[in-house]
Design an enzyme around this catalytic site. Structure first.
Site, PDB file in Angstrom:
ATOM      1  N   GLY A  21      65.386   7.995  90.661  1.00 54.63           N
ATOM      2  CA  GLY A  21      64.433   8.647  90.760  1.00 54.63           C
ATOM      3  C   GLY A  21      63.539   8.909  92.036  1.00 54.63           C
ATOM      4  N   HIS A  22      64.096   8.459  93.274  1.00 51.46           N
ATOM      5  CA  HIS A  22      63.089   8.264  94.098  1.00 51.46           C
ATOM      6  C   HIS A  22      62.820   9.466  94.841  1.00 51.46           C
ATOM      7  CE1 HIS A  22      66.962   9.721  96.219  1.00 51.46           C
ATOM      8  NE2 HIS A  22      66.271   9.904  97.345  1.00 51.46           N
ATOM      9  N   ARG A  23      63.165  10.685  94.360  1.00 49.90           N
ATOM     10  CA  ARG A  23      62.587  12.021  94.733  1.00 49.90           C
ATOM     11  C   ARG A  23      61.275  12.447  94.023  1.00 49.90           C
ATOM     12  NH1 ARG A  23      67.405  15.867  96.900  1.00 49.90           N
ATOM     13  NH2 ARG A  23      67.280  15.185  99.117  1.00 49.90           N
ATOM     14  N   LEU A  25      57.467  11.906  91.580  1.00 52.17           N
ATOM     15  CA  LEU A  25      56.324  11.315  91.514  1.00 52.17           C
ATOM     16  C   LEU A  25      56.163  10.012  91.702  1.00 52.17           C
ATOM     17  CD1 LEU A  25      53.204  11.977  91.739  1.00 52.17           C
ATOM     18  CD2 LEU A  25      53.402  11.793  89.205  1.00 52.17           C
ATOM     19  N   GLY A  27      58.879   7.472  91.801  1.00 48.93           N
ATOM     20  CA  GLY A  27      60.061   6.938  92.271  1.00 48.93           C
ATOM     21  C   GLY A  27      59.787   7.040  93.878  1.00 48.93           C
ATOM     22  N   SER A 118      55.463   5.385  79.001  1.00 54.77           N
ATOM     23  CA  SER A 118      54.182   6.275  79.202  1.00 54.77           C
ATOM     24  C   SER A 118      53.308   6.016  77.928  1.00 54.77           C
ATOM     25  CB  SER A 118      55.038   7.533  79.013  1.00 54.77           C
ATOM     26  OG  SER A 118      53.866   8.616  78.561  1.00 54.77           O
ATOM     27  N   SER A 119      52.009   6.263  78.443  1.00 56.21           N
ATOM     28  CA  SER A 119      50.937   6.058  77.531  1.00 56.21           C
ATOM     29  C   SER A 119      51.433   6.992  76.359  1.00 56.21           C
ATOM     30  CB  SER A 119      49.703   6.454  78.089  1.00 56.21           C
ATOM     31  OG  SER A 119      49.645   7.899  78.490  1.00 56.21           O
ATOM     32  N   CYS A 120      52.211   8.044  76.136  1.00 50.99           N
ATOM     33  CA  CYS A 120      52.202   8.811  75.022  1.00 50.99           C
ATOM     34  C   CYS A 120      53.081   8.143  74.053  1.00 50.99           C
ATOM     35  CB  CYS A 120      52.800  10.057  75.311  1.00 50.99           C
ATOM     36  SG  CYS A 120      54.459  10.143  75.903  1.00 50.99           S
ATOM     37  N   TYR A 147      59.788  13.145  73.586  1.00 51.88           N
ATOM     38  CA  TYR A 147      60.024  12.455  74.810  1.00 51.88           C
ATOM     39  C   TYR A 147      59.335  10.980  74.530  1.00 51.88           C
ATOM     40  CZ  TYR A 147      58.019  11.129  79.615  1.00 51.88           C
ATOM     41  OH  TYR A 147      57.880  10.173  80.660  1.00 51.88           O
ATOM     42  N   LYS A 151      61.136   7.213  75.080  1.00 50.79           N
ATOM     43  CA  LYS A 151      60.533   6.161  75.862  1.00 50.79           C
ATOM     44  C   LYS A 151      60.493   4.871  75.031  1.00 50.79           C
ATOM     45  CE  LYS A 151      59.967   7.889  80.013  1.00 50.79           C
ATOM     46  NZ  LYS A 151      60.510   7.340  80.985  1.00 50.79           N
ATOM     47  N   PRO A 174      52.697   3.400  82.123  1.00 48.38           N
ATOM     48  CA  PRO A 174      51.566   3.967  82.886  1.00 48.38           C
ATOM     49  C   PRO A 174      50.803   5.236  82.183  1.00 48.38           C
ATOM     50  CG  PRO A 174      53.598   4.828  83.447  1.00 48.38           C
ATOM     51  CD  PRO A 174      54.027   3.993  82.304  1.00 48.38           C
ATOM     52  N   ASN A 176      48.344   8.692  82.585  1.00 49.47           N
ATOM     53  CA  ASN A 176      48.624   9.953  83.222  1.00 49.47           C
ATOM     54  C   ASN A 176      48.423   9.779  84.676  1.00 49.47           C
ATOM     55  OD1 ASN A 176      48.011  10.462  80.581  1.00 49.47           O
ATOM     56  ND2 ASN A 176      48.017  12.869  81.139  1.00 49.47           N
ATOM     57  N   HIS A 190      51.865  18.700  84.712  1.00 54.57           N
ATOM     58  CA  HIS A 190      50.551  17.991  84.259  1.00 54.57           C
ATOM     59  C   HIS A 190      49.355  18.628  84.640  1.00 54.57           C
ATOM     60  CE1 HIS A 190      53.752  14.943  83.414  1.00 54.57           C
ATOM     61  NE2 HIS A 190      53.265  14.585  82.538  1.00 54.57           N
ATOM     62  N   ARG A 220      41.412  11.945  79.513  1.00 56.81           N
ATOM     63  CA  ARG A 220      42.645  11.227  79.998  1.00 56.81           C
ATOM     64  C   ARG A 220      41.969  10.305  81.107  1.00 56.81           C
ATOM     65  NH1 ARG A 220      44.346  13.523  76.203  1.00 56.81           N
ATOM     66  NH2 ARG A 220      45.868  14.972  75.859  1.00 56.81           N
TER      67      ARG A 220
HETATM   68  O1  GFB Z   1      48.654  16.762  81.530  1.00 56.13           O
HETATM   69  P1  GFB Z   1      49.057  17.438  80.454  1.00 56.13           P
HETATM   70  O2  GFB Z   1      49.993  18.203  80.243  1.00 56.13           O
HETATM   71  O3  GFB Z   1      49.301  15.956  79.390  1.00 56.13           O
HETATM   72  O4  GFB Z   1      47.723  17.787  79.567  1.00 56.13           O
HETATM   73  P2  GFB Z   1      49.111  15.429  78.168  1.00 56.13           P
HETATM   74  C1  GFB Z   1      46.605  17.177  79.550  1.00 56.13           C
HETATM   75  C2  GFB Z   1      45.326  17.876  79.048  1.00 56.13           C
HETATM   76  O5  GFB Z   1      44.813  19.287  80.112  1.00 56.13           O
HETATM   77  C3  GFB Z   1      45.672  18.826  77.691  1.00 56.13           C
HETATM   78  C4  GFB Z   1      44.922  20.242  79.274  1.00 56.13           C
HETATM   79  O6  GFB Z   1      44.735  18.750  76.787  1.00 56.13           O
HETATM   80  C5  GFB Z   1      46.091  20.189  78.386  1.00 56.13           C
HETATM   81  O7  GFB Z   1      45.842  21.377  77.353  1.00 56.13           O
HETATM   82  N1  GFB Z   1      44.983  21.178  80.457  1.00 56.13           N
HETATM   83  C6  GFB Z   1      44.158  22.175  80.545  1.00 56.13           C
HETATM   84  C7  GFB Z   1      46.114  21.504  81.056  1.00 56.13           C
HETATM   85  N2  GFB Z   1      44.738  23.161  81.739  1.00 56.13           N
HETATM   86  C8  GFB Z   1      46.120  22.707  81.861  1.00 56.13           C
HETATM   87  C9  GFB Z   1      47.015  22.984  82.858  1.00 56.13           C
HETATM   88  O8  GFB Z   1      46.867  24.532  83.309  1.00 56.13           O
HETATM   89  N3  GFB Z   1      48.172  22.675  82.692  1.00 56.13           N
HETATM   90  C10 GFB Z   1      48.491  21.488  81.929  1.00 56.13           C
HETATM   91  N4  GFB Z   1      49.485  20.948  81.876  1.00 56.13           N
HETATM   92  N5  GFB Z   1      47.621  20.859  80.833  1.00 56.13           N
HETATM   93  C11 GFB Z   1      51.589  14.685  78.640  1.00 56.13           C
HETATM   94  C12 GFB Z   1      53.009  14.415  77.872  1.00 56.13           C
HETATM   95  O9  GFB Z   1      50.720  14.942  77.697  1.00 56.13           O
HETATM   96  O10 GFB Z   1      51.288  13.322  79.120  1.00 56.13           O
HETATM   97  C13 GFB Z   1      54.031  13.871  78.561  1.00 56.13           C
HETATM   98  O11 GFB Z   1      53.146  15.615  77.401  1.00 56.13           O
HETATM   99  C14 GFB Z   1      53.349  12.693  79.185  1.00 56.13           C
HETATM  100  O12 GFB Z   1      54.853  13.457  77.325  1.00 56.13           O
HETATM  101  C15 GFB Z   1      52.077  12.673  80.152  1.00 56.13           C
HETATM  102  O13 GFB Z   1      53.394  11.516  78.456  1.00 56.13           O
HETATM  103  C16 GFB Z   1      51.575  11.440  80.700  1.00 56.13           C
HETATM  104  O14 GFB Z   1      48.361  13.901  78.531  1.00 56.13           O
HETATM  105  O15 GFB Z   1      48.533  16.120  77.126  1.00 56.13           O
END
Ligand code: GFB
Length: 323
Positions: A21-23, A25, A27, A118-120, A147, A151, A174, A176, A190, A220
């Protein structure tokens, strides 16, 4: 038979190290880190050269290359909406990638493997900050259950191989992450890359508002990926426990506060609107990092400076990514 520790083995600068996965975030950050420290025998393959979903291809790669160390950073990843919309792809691809690599690492006698979880993986309602021992103590968050289950299977696989085959496979969890080479696609990314792009584009297009998903109340714990890579290299050389270990910043922030911070960094002066039709996900995810600190590792990049660096990277790469 209980194996408490994996063996004390350290990489040397000539060790043959495979970064899966070197390409991506994570890796790409591990590759930068290893190169910076003078590790000179790194191997990595593009998706076209090696399809990690294909067990025959992965088998012949391990047979041919026989890496000594493996950083397993290849994964199907995405933000809350992508996880919630394509759960079948997330569970299927992650199980295949990790099954192929972990099993072949055993067959071809890899000295040590580091698996990125992952922390999830932790229950959605667990006490904060989240200790490693809370794994499998409650129900998972629905938006990323597929997911998370993949994991968790990866963690169990590493521990089972250690127990049955005396391998040295460690699993790190890890928080977020954000940084260069992230995915800035507004649907699948994300929150950090999404907000950097939304705020920047609103500013350059003189828009009066930016819409963020959910209530903005979830909290987060964000870590710059260069810090994560530093921790991964440190743990590969210094962590021998069979149990999982968290990697986080030690602090959390609400999504509303994060939006204000990114708004300030990007120079956006308009209004922030919350889209309540979008999911919030877990209300709080703050990792307990006592174990990591006791092992001797501490985060060095503050959220403010990490976001500034990432925004600069985004600006420098903007034309390449979007034009
Ligand atoms: O980063 P994110 O998608 O990951 O969302 P999770 C974190 C929070 O940010 C949520 C809010 O409450 C989203 O509703 N948010 C606000 C947004 N605006 C935005 C936006 O424009 N885009 C996104 N993406 N979010 C992931 C997992 O959960 O965390 C994965 O789904 C993985 O499995 C990752 O583990 C680390 O922290 O909610």
């Amino acid at each position: 038979m209980i194996i408490k520790k994996t063996k004390a083995i350290k990489m040397n600068k000539k060790s043959k190290i495979y970064i899966a996965g070197h390409r991506g975030l994570v890796g790409s950050a591990i590759k930068r880190r290893l190169e910076k420290e003078g590790y000179s025998n790194l191997i990595f393959m593009t998706r076209r050269e090696l399809d990690l979903l294909d067990s025959a291809e992965v088998r012949s790669f391990f047979k041919r290359e026989k890496p000594e160390y493996v950083f397993l950073a290849a994964a199907k990843v995405g933000g809350i909406l992508a996880n919630n919309t394509y759960p079948a792809d997330f569970i299927h691809q992650n199980l295949l990638i990790q099954n192929n690599i972990i099993h072949d690492a055993y067959l071809y006698k890899v000295k040590k493997l580091l698996f990125l979880g992952s922390s999830c993986i932790y229950p959605k309602d667990c006490p904060q900050p989240i200790k490693e021992e809370y794994l499998l103590n409650g129900y998972l968050e629905e938006t990323n259950k597929a997911y998370a289950v993949a994991k968790i299977a990866g963690i169990e696989m590493c521990q089972s191989y250690n127990k049955q085959y005396l391998t040295n496979f460690i699993s790190v969890m890890p928080t977020n992450l954000y940084g260069p080479n992230d995915n800035f696609d507004l649907e699948s990314s994300h929150v950090v890359p999404a907000l950097i792009r939304k705020f920047h584009e609103a500013k350059i297009n003189n828009k009066k508002e930016v819409v963020i998903w959910g209530t903005g109340k979830p909290r987060r714990d964000f870590l710059h990926v260069d810090d994560l890579a530093d921790a991964c290299v440190f743990l590969m050389n210094n962590y021998y426990e069979k149990d999982i270990i968290n990697i986080g910043s030690g602090e959390d922030i609400s999504i509303n506060e994060l939006s204000l911070l990114i708004g300030k960094i990007t120079g956006f002066e308009g209004e922030i609107i919350n889209d309540l039709t979008k999911p919030d996900g877990t209300l709080q995810k703050l990792l307990n990092i006592d174990k990591l600190n006791q092992a001797g590792w501490f985060s060095k990049i503050s959220l403010n400076s990490g976001l500034k660096k990432t925004y600069k990277w985004f600006l420098d790469s903007y034309d390449n990514i979007y034009k």
